[in-house]
Scaffold this active site. Structure first.
Site, PDB file in Angstrom:
ATOM      1  N   ASN A 146     -27.721  33.702  41.682  1.00  0.00           N
ATOM      2  CA  ASN A 146     -27.076  32.545  42.320  1.00  0.00           C
ATOM      3  C   ASN A 146     -27.983  31.747  43.022  1.00  0.00           C
ATOM      4  OD1 ASN A 146     -24.755  32.566  40.405  1.00  0.00           O
ATOM      5  ND2 ASN A 146     -23.829  34.097  41.782  1.00  0.00           N
ATOM      6  N   HIS A 185     -27.307  27.936  43.664  1.00  0.00           N
ATOM      7  CA  HIS A 185     -25.942  27.681  43.038  1.00  0.00           C
ATOM      8  C   HIS A 185     -24.917  27.356  44.177  1.00  0.00           C
ATOM      9  CE1 HIS A 185     -27.984  29.232  39.583  1.00  0.00           C
ATOM     10  NE2 HIS A 185     -27.030  29.096  38.808  1.00  0.00           N
ATOM     11  N   HIS A 221     -23.529  23.967  43.139  1.00  0.00           N
ATOM     12  CA  HIS A 221     -21.848  23.866  42.533  1.00  0.00           C
ATOM     13  C   HIS A 221     -21.262  22.757  43.517  1.00  0.00           C
ATOM     14  CE1 HIS A 221     -21.276  28.168  40.572  1.00  0.00           C
ATOM     15  NE2 HIS A 221     -22.178  27.305  40.062  1.00  0.00           N
ATOM     16  N   HIS A 230     -25.878  21.201  34.906  1.00  0.00           N
ATOM     17  CA  HIS A 230     -25.928  22.312  35.631  1.00  0.00           C
ATOM     18  C   HIS A 230     -27.172  22.630  36.225  1.00  0.00           C
ATOM     19  CE1 HIS A 230     -24.738  26.346  37.205  1.00  0.00           C
ATOM     20  NE2 HIS A 230     -25.592  26.755  36.423  1.00  0.00           N
ATOM     21  N   GLU A 232     -20.883  42.130  40.053  1.00  0.00           N
ATOM     22  CA  GLU A 232     -21.415  41.197  41.057  1.00  0.00           C
ATOM     23  C   GLU A 232     -20.824  41.855  42.415  1.00  0.00           C
ATOM     24  OE1 GLU A 232     -22.098  37.362  39.976  1.00  0.00           O
ATOM     25  OE2 GLU A 232     -21.761  36.812  42.156  1.00  0.00           O
ATOM     26  N   ARG A 291      -5.528  40.497  24.397  1.00  0.00           N
ATOM     27  CA  ARG A 291      -6.120  41.321  25.366  1.00  0.00           C
ATOM     28  C   ARG A 291      -7.388  41.834  25.046  1.00  0.00           C
ATOM     29  NH1 ARG A 291      -0.572  42.790  25.572  1.00  0.00           N
ATOM     30  NH2 ARG A 291       0.380  41.901  27.389  1.00  0.00           N
ATOM     31  N   LYS A 298     -32.502  39.287  33.414  1.00  0.00           N
ATOM     32  CA  LYS A 298     -31.165  39.199  33.716  1.00  0.00           C
ATOM     33  C   LYS A 298     -30.379  40.384  33.207  1.00  0.00           C
ATOM     34  CE  LYS A 298     -26.866  36.566  33.551  1.00  0.00           C
ATOM     35  NZ  LYS A 298     -26.157  35.450  33.305  1.00  0.00           N
ATOM     36  N   LYS A 304     -20.250  37.090  32.055  1.00  0.00           N
ATOM     37  CA  LYS A 304     -19.581  36.144  32.802  1.00  0.00           C
ATOM     38  C   LYS A 304     -18.837  35.187  31.813  1.00  0.00           C
ATOM     39  CE  LYS A 304     -21.063  36.128  37.318  1.00  0.00           C
ATOM     40  NZ  LYS A 304     -21.630  35.165  38.410  1.00  0.00           N
ATOM     41  N   ARG A 310     -26.245  41.346  41.863  1.00  0.00           N
ATOM     42  CA  ARG A 310     -26.063  40.187  40.776  1.00  0.00           C
ATOM     43  C   ARG A 310     -25.776  38.998  41.286  1.00  0.00           C
ATOM     44  NH1 ARG A 310     -22.506  40.209  35.186  1.00  0.00           N
ATOM     45  NH2 ARG A 310     -23.157  38.069  34.703  1.00  0.00           N
ATOM     46  N   GLU A 360     -32.992  27.583  35.635  1.00  0.00           N
ATOM     47  CA  GLU A 360     -32.917  29.270  35.692  1.00  0.00           C
ATOM     48  C   GLU A 360     -34.114  29.977  35.385  1.00  0.00           C
ATOM     49  OE1 GLU A 360     -29.786  29.630  36.758  1.00  0.00           O
ATOM     50  OE2 GLU A 360     -28.260  28.260  35.768  1.00  0.00           O
TER      51      GLU A 360
HETATM   52  N1  LIG Z   1     -21.765  32.533  32.395  1.00  0.00           N
HETATM   53  C1  LIG Z   1     -22.918  32.515  33.122  1.00  0.00           C
HETATM   54  O1  LIG Z   1     -23.237  33.420  33.359  1.00  0.00           O
HETATM   55  C2  LIG Z   1     -23.464  30.956  33.252  1.00  0.00           C
HETATM   56  C3  LIG Z   1     -24.654  31.208  33.668  1.00  0.00           C
HETATM   57  C4  LIG Z   1     -25.317  29.735  33.767  1.00  0.00           C
HETATM   58  C5  LIG Z   1     -24.889  28.509  33.307  1.00  0.00           C
HETATM   59  N2  LIG Z   1     -23.457  28.694  33.171  1.00  0.00           N
HETATM   60  C6  LIG Z   1     -22.523  27.487  32.607  1.00  0.00           C
HETATM   61  O2  LIG Z   1     -23.234  26.998  31.448  1.00  0.00           O
HETATM   62  C7  LIG Z   1     -22.654  25.630  31.506  1.00  0.00           C
HETATM   63  C8  LIG Z   1     -24.061  24.823  30.915  1.00  0.00           C
HETATM   64  O3  LIG Z   1     -24.651  25.255  29.853  1.00  0.00           O
HETATM   65  P1  LIG Z   1     -25.248  24.450  29.143  1.00  0.00           P
HETATM   66  O4  LIG Z   1     -26.476  23.586  29.784  1.00  0.00           O
HETATM   67  O5  LIG Z   1     -25.856  25.060  27.858  1.00  0.00           O
HETATM   68  O6  LIG Z   1     -24.543  22.905  28.870  1.00  0.00           O
HETATM   69  P2  LIG Z   1     -23.837  22.484  27.358  1.00  0.00           P
HETATM   70  O7  LIG Z   1     -22.967  23.561  26.637  1.00  0.00           O
HETATM   71  O8  LIG Z   1     -22.854  21.484  27.848  1.00  0.00           O
HETATM   72  O9  LIG Z   1     -24.680  22.157  26.457  1.00  0.00           O
HETATM   73  C9  LIG Z   1     -25.435  20.902  26.702  1.00  0.00           C
HETATM   74  C10 LIG Z   1     -25.420  19.868  25.677  1.00  0.00           C
HETATM   75  O10 LIG Z   1     -26.194  20.133  24.739  1.00  0.00           O
HETATM   76  C11 LIG Z   1     -25.487  20.078  23.472  1.00  0.00           C
HETATM   77  N3  LIG Z   1     -26.234  20.994  22.587  1.00  0.00           N
HETATM   78  C12 LIG Z   1     -26.186  22.342  22.488  1.00  0.00           C
HETATM   79  N4  LIG Z   1     -26.987  23.113  21.831  1.00  0.00           N
HETATM   80  C13 LIG Z   1     -27.744  22.069  21.034  1.00  0.00           C
HETATM   81  C14 LIG Z   1     -28.840  21.973  20.411  1.00  0.00           C
HETATM   82  N5  LIG Z   1     -29.366  23.044  19.919  1.00  0.00           N
HETATM   83  N6  LIG Z   1     -29.069  20.814  19.809  1.00  0.00           N
HETATM   84  C15 LIG Z   1     -28.593  19.685  20.213  1.00  0.00           C
HETATM   85  N7  LIG Z   1     -27.877  19.610  21.149  1.00  0.00           N
HETATM   86  C16 LIG Z   1     -27.111  20.641  21.720  1.00  0.00           C
HETATM   87  C17 LIG Z   1     -24.188  20.388  23.525  1.00  0.00           C
HETATM   88  O11 LIG Z   1     -23.245  19.999  22.626  1.00  0.00           O
HETATM   89  C18 LIG Z   1     -23.903  19.477  25.166  1.00  0.00           C
HETATM   90  O12 LIG Z   1     -23.819  18.126  24.681  1.00  0.00           O
HETATM   91  C19 LIG Z   1     -22.178  25.130  32.870  1.00  0.00           C
HETATM   92  O13 LIG Z   1     -21.010  25.064  32.682  1.00  0.00           O
HETATM   93  C20 LIG Z   1     -22.716  26.726  33.497  1.00  0.00           C
HETATM   94  O14 LIG Z   1     -21.683  26.909  34.488  1.00  0.00           O
HETATM   95  C21 LIG Z   1     -22.916  29.934  32.831  1.00  0.00           C
HETATM   96 ZN   LIG Z   2     -26.566  28.856  36.681  1.00  0.00          ZN
END
Ligand SMILES: NC(=O)c1ccc[n+]([C@@H]2O[C@H](COP(=O)([O-])OP(=O)(O)OC[C@H]3O[C@@H](n4cnc5c(N)ncnc54)[C@H](O)[C@@H]3O)[C@@H](O)[C@H]2O)c1
Ligand SMILES: [Zn+2]
Length: 454
Positions: A335, A338, A342, A355, A327, A211, A317, A233, A331, A275
């Site tokens: 988006n 988005h 999405h 993304h 949100e 938890r 942020k 998030k 907040r 972003e």
């Molecule tokens: N929680 C939130 O507020 C929020 C906000 C924006 C995006 N997101 C989410 O984040 C996700 C996308 O994140 P992302 O773009 O980081 O994608 P990701 O986590 O898939 O990383 C992208 C790729 O880069 C590789 N990688 C990561 N760091 C690396 C590095 N330093 N060197 C080489 N390769 C590396 C990863 O293994 C992957 O293949 C989506 O699912 C999106 O929904 C969440």
């Molecule tokens: Zn985003």
């Protein structure tokens, strides 16, 4: 026909400096030191923001951080920049800088128990896992560090579903399996080492295991460093829609070592810039103008430009999250693009477009709709196209997207309230937006038709 709904204005950065905030965060007070030698690098700024008579103060800060245990000699490690996310007793620091994984104390001060579980993936583990374990254990032999290395890829964030042949729910279970097998107790710390996928999933695991256990983010993509690691998030995807399963769960700290970007593929780097551009458009006109002048430097991976872009993004942020953690309105403005984005990610299949690429095309659609509504000038539409092109991001959705594909995904969007889809749209001068369901439905229809097949 214009439907009625509440709308929430994006406050711009109408800020005044406050001197009292540091005393509210004793754990940070001990970290913050502004020796004469560093004060010129980045003077401490404390921001007090009275947003529409809300009964709490909001403060974000960006200041150099010095560890008391490290003296300011010529061999001292680089001084990280600090941005604070102000959430009362759940406030936490974001450390930003080059070589921060070489400074064990930054991480260790946020590990309370004796057990740590590092969650990472097959791409990142060979690059940064050993370094992270070293940073967690150096001079601290009592801490036991376990790690779980997940398969790489957005698809592994998805829950198992009849439409999907892979079994990603098992990926999340791997984290729980490891935690249970290694008898992680309530005082353990989960560390997310990776991009947004690892961060979102590890955060959700940390929120659920026993938890809720301690959680630290070490983001390694631009996307994670400027956005997903900040704000709490967490979650995983469902085949019918993105991020429908999740929890708000704040980390103990976020450590952004900008050196990790050296190994990031170009396409991933550009994805994160979508972003960064978003913050400028919704609330920070001068940051957008800075980006217009410095996009070439960012694309060339200029370290200083990146450090500034990450800091400024995290400040934006942090301010928004501090005002509206769960949100309820403000907040949601983070988006921008988005809702359309999405739909592209879901309709086109997770993982086909990154993304940030989907968000970029979605931003163009939101901007187009804002213009159709007469809410922004044509010149702003052109500026958005130009900056996205400079960042080598898409400015229209994939050709296979249909109006119905958009509509079916948008119908289950979290921003639907009482059957009404609320959208983030630009309104007024650069840096101003609204989150509203009060818009002419025809404008939405026209935008969808302009950007996709019938
Ligand atoms: N929680 C939130 O507020 C929020 C906000 C924006 C995006 N997101 C989410 O984040 C996700 C996308 O994140 P992302 O773009 O980081 O994608 P990701 O986590 O898939 O990383 C992208 C790729 O880069 C590789 N990688 C990561 N760091 C690396 C590095 N330093 N060197 C080489 N390769 C590396 C990863 O293994 C992957 O293949 C989506 O699912 C999106 O929904 C969440
Ligand atoms: Zn985003």
């Amino acid at each position: 026909m214009a439907a009625s709904s509440s709308s929430s204005l994006c406050p711009n950065r109408a800020l005044s400096v406050s001197s009292s905030s540091r005393s509210r965060h004793p754990q940070l007070t001990s970290l913050l030191r502004l020796p004469a030698s560093t004060s010129s690098i980045s003077s401490a700024s404390r921001i007090s923001f009275d947003s529409r008579k809300r009964n709490f103060a909001v403060r974000a800060s960006a200041a150099p951080v010095m560890d008391h245990s490290t003296s300011a000699s010529s061999s001292s490690p680089a001084v990280p920049t600090l941005v604070e996310v102000d959430l009362g007793n759940r406030s936490y620091p974001i450390y930003i800088g080059s070589g921060l994984l070489n400074q064990p104390d930054l991480l260790q001060r946020h590990v309370h128990g004796k057990q740590v579980l590092v969650v990472t993936n097959t791409t990142i583990a060979p690059l940064y896992l050993d370094k992270t374990i070293w940073a967690l254990t150096e001079g601290n032999p009592n801490v036991k560090v376990e790690s779980v290395i997940l398969p790489d890829g957005e698809k592994f964030k998805n829950m198992v579903g009849v439409m999907l042949s892979f079994v990603p729910w098992e990926t999340l279970m791997k984290v729980f399996d490891k935690a249970i097998e290694t008898r992680m107790d309530r005082r353990c710390t989960f560390v997310a080492l990776g991009g947004g996928v690892i961060g979102d999933m590890c955060g959700y695991a940390a929120a659920s295991y026993l938890r809720g256990v301690n959680f630290i983010q070490i983001p390694t993509t631009v996307m994670a460093q400027v956005d997903s690691s900040v704000g709490g998030k967490t979650g995983i995807n469902h085949p019918l829609g993105k991020n429908l399963i999740g929890a708000f769960y704040q980390p103990q700290c976020v450590l952004v070592d900008t050196d990790t970007l050296n190994t990031l593929p170009d396409r991933e780097l550009a994805s994160g810039l979508a972003e960064v551009i978003k913050y400028g458009l919704i609330r920070d006109a001068s940051f957008f103008e800075w980006q217009e002048k410095n996009m070439a430097a960012l694309m060339a991976r200029d370290q200083d430009a990146f450090a500034y872009a990450i800091k400024r993004s995290c400040e934006n942020k942090a301010e928004v999250v501090s005002l509206d953690e769960k949100e309820s309105g403000l907040r949601a403005t983070l988006n921008l693009g988005h809702t359309f984005g999405h739909a592209i990610e879901t309709g086109f299949g997770y993982g086909q477009w990154l993304h940030g690429e989907a968000v970029a095309a979605g931003t163009v659609m939101a901007v187009d709709m804002s213009y159709r509504l007469g809410w922004i000038e044509d010149s702003l539409v052109k500026r958005v196209h130009k900056i996205l092109q400079q960042a080598k991001l898409p400015t229209s959705p994939p050709e296979t997207m249909t109006v119905d594909m958009f509509k079916s995904v948008m119908a289950v969007d979290k921003k639907v309230a009482d059957g009404l889809l609320r959208l983030i749209l630009l309104k007024g001068p650069l840096g101003s937006c609204v989150f509203t369901g009060d818009y002419d439905r025809q404008a939405l229809e026209d935008t969808l038709r302009a950007f996709s097949k019938l």
